[in-house]
Design a protein around this motif. Sequence first.
Motif, PDB file in Angstrom:
ATOM      1  N   VAL A 156       0.856  -1.189   0.000  1.00  0.00           N
ATOM      2  CA  VAL A 156       0.000   0.000   0.000  1.00  0.00           C
ATOM      3  C   VAL A 156       0.892   1.239   0.000  1.00  0.00           C
ATOM      4  CG1 VAL A 156      -1.763   1.330   1.223  1.00  0.00           C
ATOM      5  CG2 VAL A 156      -1.829  -1.171   1.278  1.00  0.00           C
ATOM      6  N   THR A 157       0.602   2.181  -0.874  1.00  0.00           N
ATOM      7  CA  THR A 157       1.387   3.408  -0.933  1.00  0.00           C
ATOM      8  C   THR A 157       0.491   4.551  -1.356  1.00  0.00           C
ATOM      9  OG1 THR A 157       3.420   4.400  -1.820  1.00  0.00           O
ATOM     10  CG2 THR A 157       2.088   3.080  -3.349  1.00  0.00           C
ATOM     11  N   ILE A 158       1.088   5.721  -1.605  1.00  0.00           N
ATOM     12  CA  ILE A 158       0.396   6.842  -2.223  1.00  0.00           C
ATOM     13  C   ILE A 158       1.177   7.220  -3.474  1.00  0.00           C
ATOM     14  CG2 ILE A 158      -0.518   7.701  -0.038  1.00  0.00           C
ATOM     15  CD1 ILE A 158       1.635   9.907  -0.205  1.00  0.00           C
ATOM     16  N   ASP A 159       0.578   8.003  -4.344  1.00  0.00           N
ATOM     17  CA  ASP A 159       1.258   8.438  -5.561  1.00  0.00           C
ATOM     18  C   ASP A 159       2.090   9.671  -5.223  1.00  0.00           C
ATOM     19  OD1 ASP A 159       2.091   9.296  -8.052  1.00  0.00           O
ATOM     20  OD2 ASP A 159       0.220   8.743  -9.039  1.00  0.00           O
ATOM     21  N   ASN A 160       3.353   9.453  -4.835  1.00  0.00           N
ATOM     22  CA  ASN A 160       4.214  10.549  -4.418  1.00  0.00           C
ATOM     23  C   ASN A 160       4.555  11.491  -5.561  1.00  0.00           C
ATOM     24  OD1 ASN A 160       5.295  10.480  -1.477  1.00  0.00           O
ATOM     25  ND2 ASN A 160       5.127   8.338  -2.078  1.00  0.00           N
ATOM     26  N   VAL A 161       4.665  10.964  -6.769  1.00  0.00           N
ATOM     27  CA  VAL A 161       4.942  11.828  -7.912  1.00  0.00           C
ATOM     28  C   VAL A 161       3.781  12.798  -8.130  1.00  0.00           C
ATOM     29  CG1 VAL A 161       5.376  11.911 -10.392  1.00  0.00           C
ATOM     30  CG2 VAL A 161       6.436  10.118  -9.005  1.00  0.00           C
ATOM     31  N   ALA A 162       2.577  12.263  -8.145  1.00  0.00           N
ATOM     32  CA  ALA A 162       1.392  13.107  -8.344  1.00  0.00           C
ATOM     33  C   ALA A 162       1.219  14.093  -7.195  1.00  0.00           C
ATOM     34  CB  ALA A 162       0.151  12.238  -8.488  1.00  0.00           C
ATOM     35  N   GLY A 163       1.496  13.655  -5.963  1.00  0.00           N
ATOM     36  CA  GLY A 163       1.364  14.545  -4.816  1.00  0.00           C
ATOM     37  C   GLY A 163       2.348  15.703  -4.882  1.00  0.00           C
ATOM     38  N   ALA A 193      12.156  10.510  -1.587  1.00  0.00           N
ATOM     39  CA  ALA A 193      12.808  11.710  -2.096  1.00  0.00           C
ATOM     40  C   ALA A 193      12.864  11.721  -3.615  1.00  0.00           C
ATOM     41  CB  ALA A 193      14.214  11.825  -1.507  1.00  0.00           C
ATOM     42  N   ALA A 194      13.234  10.598  -4.214  1.00  0.00           N
ATOM     43  CA  ALA A 194      13.354  10.537  -5.673  1.00  0.00           C
ATOM     44  C   ALA A 194      12.006  10.761  -6.349  1.00  0.00           C
ATOM     45  CB  ALA A 194      13.938   9.192  -6.090  1.00  0.00           C
ATOM     46  N   LEU A 195      10.953  10.195  -5.797  1.00  0.00           N
ATOM     47  CA  LEU A 195       9.633  10.340  -6.397  1.00  0.00           C
ATOM     48  C   LEU A 195       9.099  11.763  -6.256  1.00  0.00           C
ATOM     49  CD1 LEU A 195       8.051   6.977  -5.226  1.00  0.00           C
ATOM     50  CD2 LEU A 195       8.872   7.547  -7.517  1.00  0.00           C
ATOM     51  N   ARG A 196       9.317  12.371  -5.090  1.00  0.00           N
ATOM     52  CA  ARG A 196       8.829  13.735  -4.905  1.00  0.00           C
ATOM     53  C   ARG A 196       9.641  14.732  -5.735  1.00  0.00           C
ATOM     54  NH1 ARG A 196       6.944  13.217   1.534  1.00  0.00           N
ATOM     55  NH2 ARG A 196       5.532  11.494   1.043  1.00  0.00           N
ATOM     56  N   LEU A 197      10.923  14.461  -5.919  1.00  0.00           N
ATOM     57  CA  LEU A 197      11.725  15.303  -6.806  1.00  0.00           C
ATOM     58  C   LEU A 197      11.228  15.176  -8.251  1.00  0.00           C
ATOM     59  CD1 LEU A 197      14.155  17.195  -7.168  1.00  0.00           C
ATOM     60  CD2 LEU A 197      15.577  15.157  -7.489  1.00  0.00           C
ATOM     61  N   ARG A 198      10.856  13.966  -8.630  1.00  0.00           N
ATOM     62  CA  ARG A 198      10.344  13.745  -9.987  1.00  0.00           C
ATOM     63  C   ARG A 198       9.058  14.541 -10.218  1.00  0.00           C
ATOM     64  NH1 ARG A 198       8.728   7.776 -11.408  1.00  0.00           N
ATOM     65  NH2 ARG A 198      10.836   7.444 -10.581  1.00  0.00           N
ATOM     66  N   GLY A 199       8.166  14.528  -9.222  1.00  0.00           N
ATOM     67  CA  GLY A 199       6.923  15.286  -9.347  1.00  0.00           C
ATOM     68  C   GLY A 199       7.169  16.788  -9.405  1.00  0.00           C
ATOM     69  N   TYR A 200       8.110  17.266  -8.604  1.00  0.00           N
ATOM     70  CA  TYR A 200       8.490  18.680  -8.609  1.00  0.00           C
ATOM     71  C   TYR A 200       8.994  19.097  -9.988  1.00  0.00           C
ATOM     72  CZ  TYR A 200      12.022  22.402  -7.840  1.00  0.00           C
ATOM     73  OH  TYR A 200      12.819  23.521  -7.921  1.00  0.00           O
ATOM     74  N   LEU A 204       7.471  21.782 -12.973  1.00  0.00           N
ATOM     75  CA  LEU A 204       8.235  22.879 -13.580  1.00  0.00           C
ATOM     76  C   LEU A 204       8.224  22.775 -15.102  1.00  0.00           C
ATOM     77  CD1 LEU A 204      11.383  23.164 -11.248  1.00  0.00           C
ATOM     78  CD2 LEU A 204       9.206  24.418 -11.116  1.00  0.00           C
ATOM     79  N   ARG A 205       8.408  21.556 -15.622  1.00  0.00           N
ATOM     80  CA  ARG A 205       8.398  21.372 -17.074  1.00  0.00           C
ATOM     81  C   ARG A 205       7.058  21.790 -17.669  1.00  0.00           C
ATOM     82  NH1 ARG A 205      11.020  16.536 -15.858  1.00  0.00           N
ATOM     83  NH2 ARG A 205       9.064  15.377 -16.135  1.00  0.00           N
ATOM     84  N   ALA A 206       5.983  21.359 -17.009  1.00  0.00           N
ATOM     85  CA  ALA A 206       4.648  21.681 -17.524  1.00  0.00           C
ATOM     86  C   ALA A 206       4.406  23.189 -17.530  1.00  0.00           C
ATOM     87  CB  ALA A 206       3.586  20.975 -16.683  1.00  0.00           C
ATOM     88  N   ALA A 207       5.022  23.896 -16.566  1.00  0.00           N
ATOM     89  CA  ALA A 207       4.845  25.349 -16.464  1.00  0.00           C
ATOM     90  C   ALA A 207       5.889  26.106 -17.277  1.00  0.00           C
ATOM     91  CB  ALA A 207       4.911  25.775 -15.008  1.00  0.00           C
ATOM     92  N   LYS A 208       6.791  25.354 -17.944  1.00  0.00           N
ATOM     93  CA  LYS A 208       7.878  25.953 -18.726  1.00  0.00           C
ATOM     94  C   LYS A 208       8.778  26.836 -17.859  1.00  0.00           C
ATOM     95  CE  LYS A 208       5.630  25.762 -23.263  1.00  0.00           C
ATOM     96  NZ  LYS A 208       4.637  24.767 -22.839  1.00  0.00           N
ATOM     97  N   ILE A 209       9.018  26.350 -16.631  1.00  0.00           N
ATOM     98  CA  ILE A 209       9.963  27.005 -15.728  1.00  0.00           C
ATOM     99  C   ILE A 209      11.260  26.210 -15.751  1.00  0.00           C
ATOM    100  CG2 ILE A 209      10.458  27.619 -13.327  1.00  0.00           C
ATOM    101  CD1 ILE A 209       7.447  27.950 -12.899  1.00  0.00           C
ATOM    102  N   ARG A 210      12.363  26.879 -15.998  1.00  0.00           N
ATOM    103  CA  ARG A 210      13.651  26.200 -16.109  1.00  0.00           C
ATOM    104  C   ARG A 210      14.051  25.591 -14.762  1.00  0.00           C
ATOM    105  NH1 ARG A 210      18.936  27.367 -15.145  1.00  0.00           N
ATOM    106  NH2 ARG A 210      18.382  29.460 -14.408  1.00  0.00           N
ATOM    107  N   TYR A 211      14.482  24.342 -14.811  1.00  0.00           N
ATOM    108  CA  TYR A 211      14.970  23.675 -13.602  1.00  0.00           C
ATOM    109  C   TYR A 211      16.318  24.255 -13.203  1.00  0.00           C
ATOM    110  CZ  TYR A 211      16.992  20.030 -10.637  1.00  0.00           C
ATOM    111  OH  TYR A 211      17.601  19.354  -9.612  1.00  0.00           O
TER     112      TYR A 211
END
Length: 339
Positions: A156-163, A193-200, A204-211
């Motif tokens: 059982v988990t949550i969708d950390n990327v989506a969150g 950490a890796a999943l939440r960084l991926r979602g972050y 940014l990509r969707a908003a066209k904000i440079r990482y």
Amino acid sequence: MSASIKDVALRAGVSVKTVSNVINDFPFVSEATRAKVRAALDELDYRPNLSARLLRGGRTGVVALAVPEIASPYFAELAAQFVQQAKGHGWTLLIDETQGAKDNERVVLDGIKSHLVDGLIVSPLALTAKEVDQRRDRTPLVLLGERLVHAPVDHVTIDNVAGAQAATDHLVARGRTRIAAIGSQPHVSGGTAALRLRGYRASLRAAKIRYDASLVVPAKSYHRPDGYAAMNVLLDLPHPPDAVFCFNDLLAIGALRALHERGRSVPGDVAVIGFDGIEEGEFHTPTLSTIRPEKGEIARLALAMLERRITEGPATSPQEAYAPFQLVVRQSTGDTLSG
């Protein structure tokens, strides 16, 4: 020494078999005899031997929950949900702490205490899927969290990327463009950490904000001092952020302290959002916006899986379930009312 079943039989003036029938609530025992036995049980403060009961083919009615850190508000609140909901299954819940150490997690999974429990629910941080698959003990097991998503057991988990993406999207919607992240763990493969960084980064990509890698600050652990230290690093940059996504609420609360000490307004200068939805965030000043996993649903799903595994045995295929989460908007990102 504790009283034995023979001691109870002698006190009540009945056979050991009769005492056993009363303990197990079997029929065909007269009310008068049942009353005598119960009185003897109370007088001698008799406690059944759970190990012996299990050896006779029964169950203990006890399950165990192992989490990395009991003092963590997130795991404390999650454990409270498990304690309450386990009662609905007729179970008593034991709670253990592993400190996220591989040796401690291996002790739990290898079944050192398996004679005491009918099933295990474990939130691992250090073990690999292969190590879980090779465990010596076959006590029914359910895993929590994202560390071992592909392990061959119920999970059982949550969708950390989506969150994480939802948290960052919220900051973007507030008009923020220099959005920092606190909590990366570059030396840890997989996990929260890796999943939440991926979602972050996806937000940014969707908003066209440079990482900007300089806006991502690692945290060795997810405690208040780590968030405090990381926020100070960000404030010392030539161009500090105007918003911060913290990978858990304790990091966010530490960051809020640093912002207060440095004279920065929240959310005026810097908007802050966390993750975990702990109660402390609702009573902080300012109140903390957060991603709140449904802890009650995590407990419900995991206990249902465990009951299925205990009842049906190892033949059934492993299940995987995702519990929902909510975006909770409060003062730290611009809401005028705490939610």
